[in-house]
Design a protein around this motif. Sequence first.
Motif, short mmCIF file in Angstrom:
data_model
loop_
_atom_site.label_atom_id
_atom_site.label_comp_id
_atom_site.label_asym_id
_atom_site.label_seq_id
_atom_site.Cartn_x
_atom_site.Cartn_y
_atom_site.Cartn_z
N ASP A 10 0.83 -1.21 0.00
CA ASP A 10 0.00 0.00 0.00
C ASP A 10 0.86 1.26 0.00
OD1 ASP A 10 -2.63 1.40 0.35
OD2 ASP A 10 -1.74 1.96 2.27
N ILE A 11 1.88 1.29 0.83
CA ILE A 11 2.76 2.46 0.90
C ILE A 11 3.52 2.64 -0.41
CG2 ILE A 11 4.74 3.51 2.06
CD1 ILE A 11 3.79 1.95 4.61
N ALA A 12 4.02 1.53 -0.97
CA ALA A 12 4.74 1.61 -2.25
C ALA A 12 3.81 2.09 -3.36
CB ALA A 12 5.35 0.26 -2.60
N GLU A 13 2.57 1.66 -3.35
CA GLU A 13 1.61 2.14 -4.36
C GLU A 13 1.35 3.64 -4.18
OE1 GLU A 13 0.51 0.75 -7.06
OE2 GLU A 13 1.18 -1.29 -6.71
N ASN A 14 1.36 4.12 -2.94
CA ASN A 14 1.27 5.57 -2.71
C ASN A 14 2.46 6.28 -3.34
OD1 ASN A 14 -1.08 5.25 -1.20
ND2 ASN A 14 -0.04 5.39 0.77
N VAL A 55 -1.83 13.06 7.51
CA VAL A 55 -1.96 11.87 6.69
C VAL A 55 -2.32 10.60 7.48
CG1 VAL A 55 0.45 11.10 6.64
CG2 VAL A 55 -0.97 10.82 4.62
N THR A 56 -2.11 10.60 8.79
CA THR A 56 -2.51 9.44 9.58
C THR A 56 -3.95 9.55 10.10
OG1 THR A 56 -1.45 10.38 11.53
CG2 THR A 56 -0.17 8.77 10.25
N GLY A 71 -4.84 3.10 5.03
CA GLY A 71 -3.58 2.38 5.10
C GLY A 71 -2.66 2.86 6.20
N LEU A 72 -2.26 4.12 6.16
CA LEU A 72 -1.33 4.65 7.16
C LEU A 72 -1.94 4.73 8.57
CD1 LEU A 72 0.55 7.32 5.06
CD2 LEU A 72 1.46 5.16 5.95
N THR A 87 6.63 6.92 11.73
CA THR A 87 7.17 8.25 11.49
C THR A 87 7.16 8.51 9.99
OG1 THR A 87 8.66 7.97 13.36
CG2 THR A 87 9.16 9.75 11.84
N ILE A 88 6.69 9.69 9.62
CA ILE A 88 6.68 10.09 8.21
C ILE A 88 7.48 11.38 8.09
CG2 ILE A 88 5.26 10.75 6.24
CD1 ILE A 88 2.93 9.24 7.66
#
Length: 182
Positions: A10-14, A55-56, A71-72, A87-88
């Motif tokens: 999911d993160i990689a697709e973002n 974003v969270t 997702g996040l 952490t972002i």
Amino acid sequence: MRELALHLLDIAENSVAADAKTIRIEICEDISRDRLSMKVEDDGKGMTEEMVQRVTDPFVTSRTTRKVGLGLPLLKEAAEACNGSLTITSKVGKGTSVYVDFQRSHIDRMPLGDIATTFLNLLIAHPPIHFIFRYMIGEKEFYLDDETIKSELQGVSMTEPVVLTFLRNFFESGIHSIQTVA
């Protein structure tokens, strides 16, 4: 999501949606410290500091196809429930890094899941993107920079059956070889 590999996907697709040219995915299992960490870094569009802070929130998403982004927020909640954190960091025009950390032995930590299939799916679904995969358990490491494979293929599609079979076997055997020592 029931496994961490799906969160990585999911993160990689973002990152893909953020027009990243290079995506680095790193998983580290530190047995001596009882930690499992994952990091996805990209060189995509990046986010403003305000967006990073929001974003969270499950009701914040940059997608136009739906009004929520789970997702996040779900990953952050899962990490915090397992004595970890999310952490972002991001800079507009430079890219984004998502880092998540768990207590490895925590009873509520979801399983890592099928990392080999996750890596393979990303690699074949997004051929123009430069992927770097790194998975470590203690001193053992599986590492793949896809530019080596793409160079060897000399334009042959990664979706050719013989190439797919090779890649699947490469990922599965490489990951299995480090997991068996853990």
